[in-house]
Write a protein that holds these residues in place. Structure first.
Motif, PDB file in Angstrom:
ATOM      1  N   TYR A 136      14.619 -34.416 -25.607  1.00 32.54           N
ATOM      2  CA  TYR A 136      14.777 -33.593 -24.408  1.00 32.54           C
ATOM      3  C   TYR A 136      16.151 -33.795 -23.761  1.00 32.54           C
ATOM      4  O   TYR A 136      16.646 -34.920 -23.678  1.00 32.54           O
ATOM      5  CB  TYR A 136      13.666 -33.932 -23.408  1.00 32.54           C
ATOM      6  CG  TYR A 136      12.302 -33.629 -24.006  1.00 32.54           C
ATOM      7  CD1 TYR A 136      11.681 -32.408 -23.799  1.00 32.54           C
ATOM      8  CD2 TYR A 136      11.662 -34.561 -24.836  1.00 32.54           C
ATOM      9  CE1 TYR A 136      10.450 -32.114 -24.386  1.00 32.54           C
ATOM     10  CE2 TYR A 136      10.443 -34.274 -25.428  1.00 32.54           C
ATOM     11  CZ  TYR A 136       9.842 -33.048 -25.204  1.00 32.54           C
ATOM     12  OH  TYR A 136       8.641 -32.757 -25.799  1.00 32.54           O
ATOM     13  N   SER A 189       7.869 -29.705 -16.033  1.00 36.33           N
ATOM     14  CA  SER A 189       6.525 -29.584 -16.600  1.00 36.33           C
ATOM     15  C   SER A 189       6.058 -30.950 -17.094  1.00 36.33           C
ATOM     16  O   SER A 189       6.852 -31.768 -17.560  1.00 36.33           O
ATOM     17  CB  SER A 189       6.510 -28.584 -17.750  1.00 36.33           C
ATOM     18  OG  SER A 189       7.249 -29.085 -18.826  1.00 36.33           O
ATOM     19  N   MET A 212      12.007 -27.512 -15.902  1.00 33.55           N
ATOM     20  CA  MET A 212      10.809 -26.850 -15.362  1.00 33.55           C
ATOM     21  C   MET A 212       9.874 -27.852 -14.697  1.00 33.55           C
ATOM     22  O   MET A 212       8.842 -27.468 -14.157  1.00 33.55           O
ATOM     23  CB  MET A 212      10.050 -26.144 -16.493  1.00 33.55           C
ATOM     24  CG  MET A 212      10.742 -24.886 -16.998  1.00 33.55           C
ATOM     25  SD  MET A 212      10.074 -24.364 -18.585  1.00 33.55           S
ATOM     26  CE  MET A 212       8.343 -24.261 -18.206  1.00 33.55           C
ATOM     27  N   PRO A 264       9.903 -23.570 -23.722  1.00 26.80           N
ATOM     28  CA  PRO A 264       9.713 -24.985 -24.067  1.00 26.80           C
ATOM     29  C   PRO A 264       9.333 -25.166 -25.536  1.00 26.80           C
ATOM     30  O   PRO A 264       8.672 -24.301 -26.128  1.00 26.80           O
ATOM     31  CB  PRO A 264       8.559 -25.416 -23.155  1.00 26.80           C
ATOM     32  CG  PRO A 264       8.533 -24.433 -22.057  1.00 26.80           C
ATOM     33  CD  PRO A 264       9.013 -23.151 -22.631  1.00 26.80           C
ATOM     34  N   SER A 265       9.760 -26.294 -26.082  1.00 30.01           N
ATOM     35  CA  SER A 265       9.465 -26.577 -27.492  1.00 30.01           C
ATOM     36  C   SER A 265       7.955 -26.582 -27.748  1.00 30.01           C
ATOM     37  O   SER A 265       7.502 -26.168 -28.819  1.00 30.01           O
ATOM     38  CB  SER A 265      10.075 -27.913 -27.906  1.00 30.01           C
ATOM     39  OG  SER A 265       9.606 -28.950 -27.071  1.00 30.01           O
ATOM     40  N   ALA A 266       7.180 -27.004 -26.749  1.00 25.54           N
ATOM     41  CA  ALA A 266       5.725 -27.070 -26.931  1.00 25.54           C
ATOM     42  C   ALA A 266       5.166 -25.674 -27.239  1.00 25.54           C
ATOM     43  O   ALA A 266       4.267 -25.537 -28.096  1.00 25.54           O
ATOM     44  CB  ALA A 266       5.067 -27.640 -25.678  1.00 25.54           C
ATOM     45  N   SER A 267       5.712 -24.654 -26.598  1.00 30.99           N
ATOM     46  CA  SER A 267       5.231 -23.287 -26.846  1.00 30.99           C
ATOM     47  C   SER A 267       5.574 -22.847 -28.268  1.00 30.99           C
ATOM     48  O   SER A 267       4.765 -22.202 -28.947  1.00 30.99           O
ATOM     49  CB  SER A 267       5.871 -22.306 -25.858  1.00 30.99           C
ATOM     50  OG  SER A 267       5.643 -22.740 -24.553  1.00 30.99           O
ATOM     51  N   ALA A 327       4.173 -31.417 -19.598  1.00 30.29           N
ATOM     52  CA  ALA A 327       3.662 -31.240 -20.966  1.00 30.29           C
ATOM     53  C   ALA A 327       3.852 -32.516 -21.784  1.00 30.29           C
ATOM     54  O   ALA A 327       4.831 -33.236 -21.596  1.00 30.29           O
ATOM     55  CB  ALA A 327       4.400 -30.089 -21.629  1.00 30.29           C
ATOM     56  N   ASP A 333      15.017 -29.861 -26.790  1.00 28.11           N
ATOM     57  CA  ASP A 333      14.393 -29.052 -25.745  1.00 28.11           C
ATOM     58  C   ASP A 333      15.196 -29.202 -24.448  1.00 28.11           C
ATOM     59  O   ASP A 333      15.239 -30.272 -23.848  1.00 28.11           O
ATOM     60  CB  ASP A 333      12.948 -29.536 -25.561  1.00 28.11           C
ATOM     61  CG  ASP A 333      12.162 -28.681 -24.599  1.00 28.11           C
ATOM     62  OD1 ASP A 333      12.775 -28.116 -23.673  1.00 28.11           O
ATOM     63  OD2 ASP A 333      10.924 -28.602 -24.759  1.00 28.11           O
ATOM     64  N   SER A 362      12.258 -27.842 -20.844  1.00 23.17           N
ATOM     65  CA  SER A 362      11.006 -28.414 -20.312  1.00 23.17           C
ATOM     66  C   SER A 362      11.242 -29.298 -19.088  1.00 23.17           C
ATOM     67  O   SER A 362      10.499 -29.227 -18.121  1.00 23.17           O
ATOM     68  CB  SER A 362      10.290 -29.234 -21.388  1.00 23.17           C
ATOM     69  OG  SER A 362       9.793 -28.381 -22.371  1.00 23.17           O
ATOM     70  N   GLN A 363      12.294 -30.113 -19.146  1.00 20.08           N
ATOM     71  CA  GLN A 363      12.508 -31.046 -18.041  1.00 20.08           C
ATOM     72  C   GLN A 363      12.954 -30.339 -16.770  1.00 20.08           C
ATOM     73  O   GLN A 363      12.564 -30.737 -15.675  1.00 20.08           O
ATOM     74  CB  GLN A 363      13.519 -32.120 -18.441  1.00 20.08           C
ATOM     75  CG  GLN A 363      12.937 -33.042 -19.504  1.00 20.08           C
ATOM     76  CD  GLN A 363      13.581 -34.411 -19.513  1.00 20.08           C
ATOM     77  OE1 GLN A 363      14.489 -34.698 -18.758  1.00 20.08           O
ATOM     78  NE2 GLN A 363      13.101 -35.269 -20.397  1.00 20.08           N
ATOM     79  N   LYS A 397       4.840 -34.958 -24.628  1.00 20.80           N
ATOM     80  CA  LYS A 397       6.030 -34.931 -25.469  1.00 20.80           C
ATOM     81  C   LYS A 397       5.630 -34.967 -26.943  1.00 20.80           C
ATOM     82  O   LYS A 397       4.759 -35.736 -27.328  1.00 20.80           O
ATOM     83  CB  LYS A 397       6.944 -36.094 -25.108  1.00 20.80           C
ATOM     84  CG  LYS A 397       7.524 -35.905 -23.719  1.00 20.80           C
ATOM     85  CD  LYS A 397       8.597 -36.881 -23.373  1.00 20.80           C
ATOM     86  CE  LYS A 397       9.239 -36.467 -22.058  1.00 20.80           C
ATOM     87  NZ  LYS A 397      10.226 -37.407 -21.587  1.00 20.80           N
TER      88      LYS A 397
END
Lengths: 179, 257
Positions: free
Chosen positions: A85, A75, A73, A45-48, A77, A67, A70-71, A79
């Protein structure tokens, strides 16, 4: 690393070198060439990645994320304002559309480098027929917009089919070694 | 061997009305032939209204008076959505370059507040719209949706007469028109009554395509008089920079939705 203008390059690496490659592109190559970086992430994920960049004190002002993971998954998280996304890595047309959007949306006259992370992850979710078509259209579209394309490929997960597909569209392959 | 290669053109080159949607103009070899009446057809949520509004905003920005006649949705609601576009400028509304009008208000003023129109009512409606276009020097018109108007016209003869008269009046005024048409998902024809598609100069079909559980918005030009054009299917995205298009990838299994 010197690359011809608007070239498409395959970056082959071992998983252990992954973050070093990401850092060298986003913290050295792109700033040196004054490029906006569009990072298409289908692996983590981009957050990581953004968290890792923050730890390394690499600013994300000129980095945008598409990304695609993420979706899927599911998750929850938060945005990030530099991330857009795509619902699933199978929506390859939407990846192209988001890249196009970011190229048009980015302010100023800076050129772009589009990083595709990674061909192996995309090959998990898509058959090679559609993936070949996607790479062919994406790379040629980016070339016409004078953007660089960097395609990540993890040696450990590379199949002959994936290697051939990347070789077909890329101008050169760089194998990342230990030091 | 010929010295140069020239694309075959079915008719002499006509002046173009650039939609301002880069991908679409490329598919149309420069834009909609000026004066054409184009049916933009599709089921709900396929982006018909967004595409039509963008066509008008770009027209207004390039100095062409643009008029949106709303039949189903209130203008206020539509206007509230405009601010999301990066290319929208409020001055276009203030200067009168871009006008939104509710058709039910026109019905009210004409005393046409009835569920069914006869042929005479149809003539009145056509004349009023043509007069508006003439007086306002409108170069781009959108009617959203023509299906809602057709519901009141009832007979195929009335619908045919309405679209023929409207199309020819507007074309003679140099106005390029988009008629938004609503169809059910998976419908095998391009318009609800089957008449609109035969009379329109152009048909752009917008649909939802399901591929392995993913729903993609697509656009395809089926017909456009006065120009050569793409007939392939494209995937579109509605973004703050406008409608973006990329080719539909053909690998993998596809079922229409």
């Amino acid at each position: 690393m010197e690359l011809p203008e608007s070239s498409a390059v395959s970056l082959r690496m071992k998983t252990e070198h992954y973050f070093d490659v990401v850092r060298s592109i986003l913290d050295v190559f792109a700033p040196k060439k004054e490029l906006d970086a569009i990072y298409v992430t289908c692996t983590i994920p981009s957050a990581s990645i953004i968290n890792a960049l923050e730890v390394l004190e690499i600013p994300v002002d000129h980095i945008w994320f598409v990304d695609c993971i993420s979706q899927i998954m599911m998750s929850a998280a938060q945005k990030h304002e530099h991330a857009i996304y795509v619902e699933s890595p199978t929506m390859l047309e939407n990846i192209m559309l988001k890249v196009e959007y970011l190229i048009r949306h980015s302010p100023g006259d800076r050129k772009d480098v589009v990083i595709l992370d990674s061909i192996n992850s995309l090959s998990i979710h898509n058959n090679m027929k559609i993936l070949n078509e996607f790479l062919h259209i994406l790379v040629n579209t980016l070339r016409s917009k004078n953007a660089y394309t960097l395609i990540f490929s993890m040696e450990e997960y590379e199949t002959d089919e994936v290697r051939q597909s990347v070789n077909l569209v890329c101008d050169q392959t760089i194998s990342v070694k230990g030091d | 061997m010929p010295a140069t290669v020239k694309e075959p053109t079915p008719e002499a080159e006509r002046d173009r009305c650039r939609t301002g949607i880069e991908g679409l103009d490329n598919l149309l070899n420069g834009g909609i032939p000026r004066g054409n009446t184009v049916l933009v057809t599709g089921s709900v949520g396929t982006g018909k209204t967004s595409l039509s509004v963008e066509f008008l905003i770009h027209g207004a920005r390039s100095g062409e008076n643009s008029l949106f006649i709303s039949v189903t949705e209130s203008s206020e609601k539509l206007l509230a959505n405009l601010i999301h576009y990066d290319f929208f400028e409020p001055r276009l509304l203030k200067e009168g370059r871009l006008i939104f009008m509710d058709l039910p208000l026109i019905y009210n003023r004409l005393g046409l507040e009835k569920p069914e129109f006869d042929l005479q009512d149809t003539f009145i409606l056509t004349k009023v719209i043509a007069d508006l276009v003439r007086e306002m020097k409108t170069k781009r018109l959108v009617i959203d949706s023509v299906t809602s108007v057709c519901y009141r016209l009832k007979t195929q003869e009335n619908i045919r007469q309405f679209i023929l008269d409207l199309g020819s009046s507007l074309s003679s005024l140099g106005c390029t028109t988009i008629l938004v048409s609503e169809i059910s998902p998976g419908a095998e024809r391009y318009s609800l009554f089957g008449v609109e598609e035969a009379i329109a100069d152009g048909i752009i079909i917008m649909s939802n395509l399901e591929r392995r559980g993913d729903l993609l918005r697509t656009l395809q030009i089926v017909k456009m008089r006065g120009t050569t054009h793409s007939r392939a299917k494209y995937v579109l995205d509605l973004t703050p920079v406008g409608v973006l298009l990329v080719p539909l990838l053909k690998g993998g299994s596809i079922t229409a939705g």
